[in-house]
Write an enzyme that holds these catalytic residues in place. Sequence first.
Site, PDB file in Angstrom:
ATOM      1  N   ASP A   6       0.867  -1.193   0.000  1.00 59.93           N
ATOM      2  CA  ASP A   6       0.000   0.000   0.000  1.00 59.93           C
ATOM      3  C   ASP A   6       0.898   1.234   0.000  1.00 59.93           C
ATOM      4  O   ASP A   6       2.113   1.151   0.235  1.00 59.93           O
ATOM      5  CB  ASP A   6      -0.921   0.016   1.235  1.00 59.93           C
ATOM      6  CG  ASP A   6      -1.806   1.265   1.294  1.00 59.93           C
ATOM      7  OD1 ASP A   6      -2.388   1.633   0.254  1.00 59.93           O
ATOM      8  OD2 ASP A   6      -1.900   1.895   2.365  1.00 59.93           O
ATOM      9  N   SER A   7       0.275   2.385  -0.215  1.00 56.48           N
ATOM     10  CA  SER A   7       1.022   3.652  -0.177  1.00 56.48           C
ATOM     11  C   SER A   7       1.476   3.996   1.244  1.00 56.48           C
ATOM     12  O   SER A   7       2.295   4.887   1.422  1.00 56.48           O
ATOM     13  CB  SER A   7       0.129   4.779  -0.689  1.00 56.48           C
ATOM     14  OG  SER A   7      -0.982   4.939   0.180  1.00 56.48           O
ATOM     15  N   TYR A  38      -0.440   8.307  -2.554  1.00 59.43           N
ATOM     16  CA  TYR A  38      -0.450   7.958  -3.981  1.00 59.43           C
ATOM     17  C   TYR A  38      -1.621   8.660  -4.679  1.00 59.43           C
ATOM     18  O   TYR A  38      -1.582   8.894  -5.875  1.00 59.43           O
ATOM     19  CB  TYR A  38      -0.666   6.443  -4.161  1.00 59.43           C
ATOM     20  CG  TYR A  38       0.547   5.565  -3.963  1.00 59.43           C
ATOM     21  CD1 TYR A  38       1.777   6.075  -3.543  1.00 59.43           C
ATOM     22  CD2 TYR A  38       0.461   4.198  -4.219  1.00 59.43           C
ATOM     23  CE1 TYR A  38       2.871   5.234  -3.372  1.00 59.43           C
ATOM     24  CE2 TYR A  38       1.559   3.362  -4.054  1.00 59.43           C
ATOM     25  CZ  TYR A  38       2.754   3.880  -3.627  1.00 59.43           C
ATOM     26  OH  TYR A  38       3.829   3.042  -3.460  1.00 59.43           O
ATOM     27  N   GLY A  39      -2.669   8.945  -3.903  1.00 63.56           N
ATOM     28  CA  GLY A  39      -3.934   9.408  -4.481  1.00 63.56           C
ATOM     29  C   GLY A  39      -3.862  10.713  -5.252  1.00 63.56           C
ATOM     30  O   GLY A  39      -4.747  11.020  -6.044  1.00 63.56           O
ATOM     31  N   CYS A  69      -4.496  -1.208  -2.050  1.00 66.63           N
ATOM     32  CA  CYS A  69      -4.586   0.229  -2.308  1.00 66.63           C
ATOM     33  C   CYS A  69      -5.428   0.398  -3.568  1.00 66.63           C
ATOM     34  O   CYS A  69      -5.061  -0.117  -4.629  1.00 66.63           O
ATOM     35  CB  CYS A  69      -3.174   0.777  -2.518  1.00 66.63           C
ATOM     36  SG  CYS A  69      -3.109   2.505  -3.008  1.00 66.63           S
ATOM     37  N   ASN A  70      -6.549   1.091  -3.435  1.00 68.17           N
ATOM     38  CA  ASN A  70      -7.418   1.304  -4.604  1.00 68.17           C
ATOM     39  C   ASN A  70      -6.708   2.122  -5.674  1.00 68.17           C
ATOM     40  O   ASN A  70      -6.824   1.839  -6.866  1.00 68.17           O
ATOM     41  CB  ASN A  70      -8.686   2.033  -4.187  1.00 68.17           C
ATOM     42  CG  ASN A  70      -9.616   1.171  -3.352  1.00 68.17           C
ATOM     43  OD1 ASN A  70     -10.573   0.611  -3.855  1.00 68.17           O
ATOM     44  ND2 ASN A  70      -9.323   1.042  -2.067  1.00 68.17           N
ATOM     45  N   GLU A 147      -2.526   8.320   8.566  1.00 70.44           N
ATOM     46  CA  GLU A 147      -1.053   8.196   8.626  1.00 70.44           C
ATOM     47  C   GLU A 147      -0.511   8.795   9.929  1.00 70.44           C
ATOM     48  O   GLU A 147       0.558   8.411  10.390  1.00 70.44           O
ATOM     49  CB  GLU A 147      -0.398   8.881   7.421  1.00 70.44           C
ATOM     50  CG  GLU A 147      -0.556   8.132   6.097  1.00 70.44           C
ATOM     51  CD  GLU A 147       0.250   6.839   6.001  1.00 70.44           C
ATOM     52  OE1 GLU A 147       1.418   6.807   6.437  1.00 70.44           O
ATOM     53  OE2 GLU A 147      -0.308   5.845   5.501  1.00 70.44           O
ATOM     54  N   CYS A 179     -11.086   3.594  -0.290  1.00 72.96           N
ATOM     55  CA  CYS A 179      -9.646   3.740  -0.067  1.00 72.96           C
ATOM     56  C   CYS A 179      -9.340   2.984   1.222  1.00 72.96           C
ATOM     57  O   CYS A 179     -10.100   3.096   2.200  1.00 72.96           O
ATOM     58  CB  CYS A 179      -9.304   5.224   0.076  1.00 72.96           C
ATOM     59  SG  CYS A 179      -7.654   5.555   0.743  1.00 72.96           S
ATOM     60  N   THR A 180      -8.260   2.211   1.200  1.00 74.27           N
ATOM     61  CA  THR A 180      -8.006   1.328   2.349  1.00 74.27           C
ATOM     62  C   THR A 180      -7.683   2.107   3.623  1.00 74.27           C
ATOM     63  O   THR A 180      -7.905   1.607   4.721  1.00 74.27           O
ATOM     64  CB  THR A 180      -6.880   0.328   2.017  1.00 74.27           C
ATOM     65  OG1 THR A 180      -5.718   1.047   1.561  1.00 74.27           O
ATOM     66  CG2 THR A 180      -7.329  -0.634   0.937  1.00 74.27           C
ATOM     67  N   HIS A 181      -7.188   3.322   3.492  1.00 77.31           N
ATOM     68  CA  HIS A 181      -6.968   4.142   4.688  1.00 77.31           C
ATOM     69  C   HIS A 181      -8.291   4.467   5.385  1.00 77.31           C
ATOM     70  O   HIS A 181      -8.367   4.523   6.610  1.00 77.31           O
ATOM     71  CB  HIS A 181      -6.289   5.475   4.321  1.00 77.31           C
ATOM     72  CG  HIS A 181      -4.815   5.384   4.109  1.00 77.31           C
ATOM     73  ND1 HIS A 181      -4.261   4.870   2.973  1.00 77.31           N
ATOM     74  CD2 HIS A 181      -3.764   5.763   4.896  1.00 77.31           C
ATOM     75  CE1 HIS A 181      -2.936   4.936   3.064  1.00 77.31           C
ATOM     76  NE2 HIS A 181      -2.610   5.471   4.215  1.00 77.31           N
TER      77      HIS A 181
END
Length: 255
Positions: A6-7, A38-39, A69-70, A147, A179-181
């Site tokens: 993932d990012s 990354y988005g 990560c989408n 984050e 989004c996985t976050h």
Amino acid sequence: MIGILDSGVGGLSVLREIHTLLPGHSLTYIGDSAWCPYGTKSYSEIQSRVFMLSDWLLAQGAEMIVVACNSATIAAIRTLRNRYDIPFIGMEPGVKPAAEITRSKTIGVLATGASLSGEKFRQLVETHTPGLKVITQPCPRFVQLVEAGTLSGPDVTDAILEYTHDMVQAGADTLILGCTHYSFLKNTIAETLPDHIRLIDTGPAVARRVSGHHPSKDADPQIHLHTTGPVSELKRLLPLLCPTLTASCHPFPLS
Ligand code: DGL
């Protein structure tokens, strides 16, 4: 071993689902926190990072890689599948399940700019939402908050109210966490929004897809987490994000 990337720390929301379903499997995770987000990056920038991380996971013995990560899935999954021989499992915003359960015929999609501008997303919407209203919203502050390990409190509530305002006003009863976050904010989002609004998170479905590939079990399963950012930060975040997970934290050896 199953590789997961993932990012940043968002993909840990997918890792915990995979670990719940497949506790007898070793998992190696790499979070590209030094390059997060990354988005907001171009597809070619995302691709070159994801190739580098995938090369490394393969060198560690990954038998399959989950792109948790989408944004990276939208930017790179097709190229990854052409480039490598092992299976790649990607993320996809849950447009289909949302379309199946909405009663108000209005769906909100929370995702990154990179995911929302992809052709793959346009096709998903076209295929699954005829006759429905779909309202999209990038949520860059959600990624920053996760984050930083901030999962609740006034900053999170303010961001939720701002990002969901238009879709809630428009009558959306189903919101997709694309989004996985964002999965780490699920409880706070649920507490902040009206009770009738349902949230769709595709982490459990991705874990089932991983299981469907029948990855090999390990006699002594281990979870190793790596980060391109400071390892002290990953160690601080892990108990906040995944309180019951036992895993070792390491710096990423390449950069
Ligand atoms: N976790 C990532 C996703 O699912 C994106 C967060 C970011 O780096 O912008 O899209």
